[in-house]
Design a protein around this motif. Structure first.
Motif, PDB file in Angstrom:
ATOM      1  N   ARG A 130       0.830  -1.206   0.000  1.00  0.00           N
ATOM      2  CA  ARG A 130       0.000   0.000   0.000  1.00  0.00           C
ATOM      3  C   ARG A 130       0.865   1.258   0.000  1.00  0.00           C
ATOM      4  O   ARG A 130       0.531   2.257  -0.646  1.00  0.00           O
ATOM      5  CB  ARG A 130      -0.933  -0.010   1.211  1.00  0.00           C
ATOM      6  N   ARG A 132       3.860   1.550  -1.355  1.00  0.00           N
ATOM      7  CA  ARG A 132       4.493   1.676  -2.668  1.00  0.00           C
ATOM      8  C   ARG A 132       3.490   1.662  -3.823  1.00  0.00           C
ATOM      9  O   ARG A 132       3.884   1.733  -4.983  1.00  0.00           O
ATOM     10  CB  ARG A 132       5.497   0.536  -2.864  1.00  0.00           C
ATOM     11  N   LYS A 133       2.205   1.502  -3.497  1.00  0.00           N
ATOM     12  CA  LYS A 133       1.155   1.428  -4.518  1.00  0.00           C
ATOM     13  C   LYS A 133       1.394   0.249  -5.475  1.00  0.00           C
ATOM     14  O   LYS A 133       1.267   0.361  -6.695  1.00  0.00           O
ATOM     15  CB  LYS A 133       1.047   2.742  -5.285  1.00  0.00           C
ATOM     16  N   ARG A 285       5.153   1.279 -12.748  1.00  0.00           N
ATOM     17  CA  ARG A 285       5.495   0.260 -11.775  1.00  0.00           C
ATOM     18  C   ARG A 285       6.147  -0.952 -12.412  1.00  0.00           C
ATOM     19  O   ARG A 285       6.509  -1.903 -11.740  1.00  0.00           O
ATOM     20  CB  ARG A 285       4.245  -0.205 -11.033  1.00  0.00           C
TER      21      ARG A 285
END
Length: 293
Positions: A130, A132-133, A285
């Motif tokens: 959460r 670091r998404k 990402r």
């Protein structure tokens, strides 16, 4: 109370292995500590390989970078140690630690629970993902097979220490453990090393590399969870229950009781993951390294 079988002439003598690998003055490196250290480094290395291998993730690419795994190592280590110790205190020997609270910090005396470490590491993964998404289930899918190195080495260290041995046995491969009396016993630590370490690694390897289940977030995590629960429950039929707990109602052990929810949760997670539409990660990402097998 389990009756001891007649002494087997084929019972194996326990190998003489000093639990302390290196001792320099007040410093002592034990095989058990080394198992944790090497297991964490091997898991770190393998997790980075999974993240870097774009073939396993499909056109969308990996939802995380190898650098994310580098940063997660500290979180994972804390989750293993804190969760494992707290789990052992709560699940296996709470009355003793209530009488002597300071012994909770005496990690060198042993006493770690996989189920506690599992919960601690899971919480660490959720918080880190959460922050670091990163998709939570994708991170768990990567870490799950990486844990098998530590499981294997940890059980081998249990065998070296002559602890967590099995029930009485007249099998030709039974051992007479130094702290288990004069009767031969199942080397249940080696059973666990084979099933929880090698067996689960092979299962996860097939799912990730042959069936490409990293593209189905949560499936590998579910398979690992259910697989561990089944493996641990099976071995509990051969493993001597902790002396301070013994057998529970119906002949169950604490290991069985804690593993059954894992089996149920793992199956539910696999079904849920299979029916769920994968969410493509954003380009920001994705890992940027070349594929690694």
């Amino acid at each position: 109370m389990e009756a001891a079988p007649a002494m087997s002439l084929l019972a194996l003598p326990f190998p003489t292995i000093d639990p302390v690998l290196i001792e320099i003055g007040p410093f002592a490196l034990r095989w058990y500590a080394l198992a944790y250290i090497v297991g964490i480094f091997l898991g770190w290395w393998y997790a980075k390989r999974l993240v870097s291998n774009q073939r396993l993730w499909g056109p969308a690419g990996s939802p995380m970078k190898p650098a994310d795994i580098d940063d997660f190592v500290v979180w994972c280590t804390l989750g293993i140690i804190l969760g494992g110790r707290i789990g052992y205190v709560l699940f296996y020997d709470l009355p003793r630690f209530q009488e002597n609270p300071l012994e909770i910090f005496a990690l060198w005396q042993g006493g770690m629970s996989f189920h506690g470490g599992f919960l601690g590491t899971t919480l660490a993964m959720i918080l880190f993902a959460r922050l670091r998404k990163i998709p939570v289930w994708s991170l768990i899918d990567v870490i799950a097979p990486s844990v098998t190195f530590g499981l294997f080495l940890g059980r081998i260290a249990n065998f070296v220490n002559g602890e967590l041995f099995g029930r009485f046995s007249d099998a030709p491969w039974a051992f007479v453990f130094p702290f288990g009396g004069t009767e031969p016993r199942h080397p249940s630590q080696l059973y666990e090393a084979g099933l929880e370490g090698i067996g689960l690694f092979v299962l996860c390897r097939i799912l990730t590399h042959r069936y490409l289940k990293l593209r189905t977030p949560g499936f590998v995590a579910g398979a690992f969870t259910a697989g561990y629960g089944v493996s641990r429950t099976f071995v509990e039929f051969f493993r001597e229950p902790d002396i301070q707990i013994g057998y529970l109602a119906g002949g169950l052990t604490m290991g069985m009781l804690l593993s059954v929810p894992m089996i149920i949760a793992g199956i539910i997670l696999m079904v849920w993951a299979s029916r769920r539409r994968p969410v493509a990660p954003t380009a920001a990402r994705r890992g940027g390294e070349s594929p690694v097998e």
